[in-house]
Each structure stands twice: as C-alpha cells, then as structure tokens.
Design a protein around this motif. Structure first.
Motif, short mmCIF file in Angstrom:
data_model
loop_
_atom_site.label_atom_id
_atom_site.label_comp_id
_atom_site.label_asym_id
_atom_site.label_seq_id
_atom_site.Cartn_x
_atom_site.Cartn_y
_atom_site.Cartn_z
N LEU A 32 33.27 -5.16 25.87
CA LEU A 32 34.49 -5.64 26.53
C LEU A 32 35.30 -6.37 25.66
O LEU A 32 34.72 -7.44 25.18
N HIS A 33 36.64 -6.15 25.36
CA HIS A 33 37.56 -7.02 24.43
C HIS A 33 38.20 -8.11 25.50
O HIS A 33 38.80 -7.66 26.20
N CYS A 34 37.77 -9.34 24.84
CA CYS A 34 38.32 -10.37 25.81
C CYS A 34 39.25 -11.15 24.75
O CYS A 34 38.90 -11.84 23.66
N ASP A 35 40.50 -11.11 25.04
CA ASP A 35 41.50 -11.86 24.14
C ASP A 35 41.99 -13.21 24.71
O ASP A 35 42.44 -13.50 25.62
N VAL A 36 41.69 -14.16 23.77
CA VAL A 36 41.49 -15.61 24.02
C VAL A 36 42.94 -16.08 23.16
O VAL A 36 42.89 -15.94 22.01
N VAL A 65 34.78 -11.16 21.73
CA VAL A 65 35.68 -12.00 22.14
C VAL A 65 36.87 -12.13 20.76
O VAL A 65 36.27 -12.73 19.58
N HIS A 66 38.09 -11.88 21.02
CA HIS A 66 39.09 -12.02 19.90
C HIS A 66 39.69 -13.28 20.20
O HIS A 66 40.62 -13.42 21.01
N MET A 67 39.44 -14.47 19.11
CA MET A 67 40.00 -15.74 19.35
C MET A 67 41.39 -15.67 18.66
O MET A 67 41.41 -15.73 17.18
N MET A 68 42.50 -15.71 19.39
CA MET A 68 43.78 -15.98 18.74
C MET A 68 44.42 -17.44 19.15
O MET A 68 45.29 -17.61 19.90
N THR A 69 43.77 -18.64 18.33
CA THR A 69 43.83 -19.77 19.06
C THR A 69 43.61 -20.63 17.53
O THR A 69 43.08 -20.14 16.67
N VAL A 176 39.80 -1.71 15.17
CA VAL A 176 41.33 -1.65 15.28
C VAL A 176 41.79 -2.00 16.53
O VAL A 176 41.04 -1.72 17.53
N ASP A 177 42.80 -2.68 16.46
CA ASP A 177 43.30 -3.36 17.88
C ASP A 177 44.93 -3.30 17.89
O ASP A 177 45.57 -3.99 17.04
N GLY A 178 45.42 -2.62 19.05
CA GLY A 178 46.95 -2.62 19.17
C GLY A 178 47.42 -1.43 18.96
O GLY A 178 47.32 -0.57 18.07
#
Ligand code: DX5
Ligand code: ZN
Length: 225
Positions: A32-36, A65-69, A176-178
């Motif tokens: 499961l991909h979790c976008d933070v 977990v994809h950290m966009m922070t 890949v994502d998007g």
C-alpha cells in the motif's frame, strides 16, 4: 524481478479507509502506497503517521511510504513504530550527503530505503544513492496530487536507470508513480519499471481486482518480453 502493484491511498475514500484497505487486499495489491505531504516540499497536505499506524493495525500488506516532506530524517523513528516497510525520500530534499545519511539510517532501523526523482531530475542524480537503496522511484507526474497526466518523457530515464542498476545494484527495483493505468503501465514495464503505484486507476475503478490484474498482465507481457 517480480511485477508488483502499490495502490495509492491518496485516491481512496478517506471516510471509509478501513474498507478501502480491505478492498486493496482483496484486489491482490502487493503493498500500500502512503503519500505523506507537508505542504512545504509539495503544495499539498495529505495524512500523517497516526493514520499510517492505524492502517498498519488492520493489514498485513507492506506499507510503502512516500515522503514528500522537508526533513524526512526527523520522522524515521515514528515511521518505524507506525509500521512502515519501505521509506522513499526525494533526491533533492537537501544536500547529497544528508540524503545518503538518511538512507543509511532507514536501513539501520530495519526499513527498506528508496530514493525518488522528480520529473526535473536526471537519472544521473540517483547514481550516488544506488549503493544505499533497494528501490528508485521515478515520478511520472510532478509530486503533490493524484489524478494527473502521465509524463511519457520520463521513459528514457527509467531505461537509463535500469541499465545502470543492472551493472551496479541488480536487485534494486524501479517504481513509477503518477498517471499509471492500463494505457501507461506497459511502456513503463518495457522501459524497466517493475513496481507500480496506482491511485486513480485502482481505487476509482469499478472493479479494483480486475483493474489491478489487467494492469499486471500488461506489465508482465512487456517486462518479460
Ligand atoms: C502524487 C503521489 C501519487 C499519487 C498517484 O504526488 O505521489 O502517489 O497518489 O496518483 P495517480 O495514480 O492517480 O496519478
Ligand atoms: Zn506517491
């Protein structure tokens, strides 16, 4: 390399999150991909560690977990206790040495480290991180929002990275994502990606199980040809 899907919870119905997690499980998701998102590194805010920890309590699926922070290094311990299995940080969130220290620390605490390239970053930006990661995420949209259009001009980057990885870290996967859907997954697999984040095209499909299995079949046909 196995073909894997990682449905992005950003596209899930937040009012029924537990049902959505079960839906992804039943649909055959691999993780499961979790976008933070913190509203600073990207112009949007999503969800945080408390939600991730609650999701972890109701599923055995690995949490990607994809950290966009900013400063993801501040949150590694709380991510560990929240049940993260993979942590992806962006290549350009700070200087290279700090990114490498963060990736090393992620591994030390028993989590798989990954690094992500925004669309504007070249494949070469990832080369220095290759010894420290299990996965490279190639963004195929600008990070921050679901439901955007796939950027086909990212395909040569995936190919360059796969060729480099085959020599320097053959076990390393490419995610890949998007904008990943039945229309775009094949070209990504052909270029060398094997882990697919799917938001809109999974949670918003009429039949998530069929959507994911159709996508996996298309990806397999291209990846293994
Ligand atoms: C965007 C996020 C993605 C997003 C993908 O910044 O990183 O994970 O949820 O959504 P879709 O598949 O709808 O493009
Ligand atoms: Zn993401």
């Amino acid at each position: 390399m196995k073909i894997k899907t990682s449905p992005s919870l950003l596209a899930a119905d937040f009012l029924h999150l537990a049902d959505e997690v079960k839906k992804a499980e039943n649909a055959g998701a691999d993780m499961l991909h979790c976008d933070v998102m913190d509203g600073v590194y990207v112009p949007n805010i999503s969800f945080g560690f408390d939600i991730i920890s609650k999701i972890n309590r109701i599923t055995d699926l690995p949490l990607d977990v994809h950290m966009m922070t900013c400063c993801p290094e501040k949150y590694l311990d709380v991510l560990k206790s929240s049940g993260a299995d993979i942590i992806t940080v962006h290549s350009d969130y700070t200087d290279k040495d700090t990114v490498i220290d963060t990736l090393k620390r992620i591994r030390e605490i028993g989590i798989k480290p990954a690094v992500s390239l925004k669309p504007g970053r070249p494949a070469e930006d990832a080369f220095d991180f290759v010894p420290y990661v299990d996965m490279i995420l190639v963004m195929t949209v600008e990070p921050g929002f679901g439901g955007q259009k796939f950027m086909a001009d990212m395909l040569p980057k995936i190919k360059t990275l796969r060729e480099y990885l085959d020599i320097h870290n053959p076990e390393c996967e490419i995610q890949v994502d998007g904008g990943i859907s039945k229309d775009t997954i094949g070209v990504c697999a052909e270029a060398g990606a094997n882990v697919f984040v799917v938001g809109t095209a999974s949670f918003r499909a009429d039949d998530m199980g069929k959507a994911l299995s159709d996508m996996v079949e298309i990806a397999k046909a291209e990846y293994y040809k």
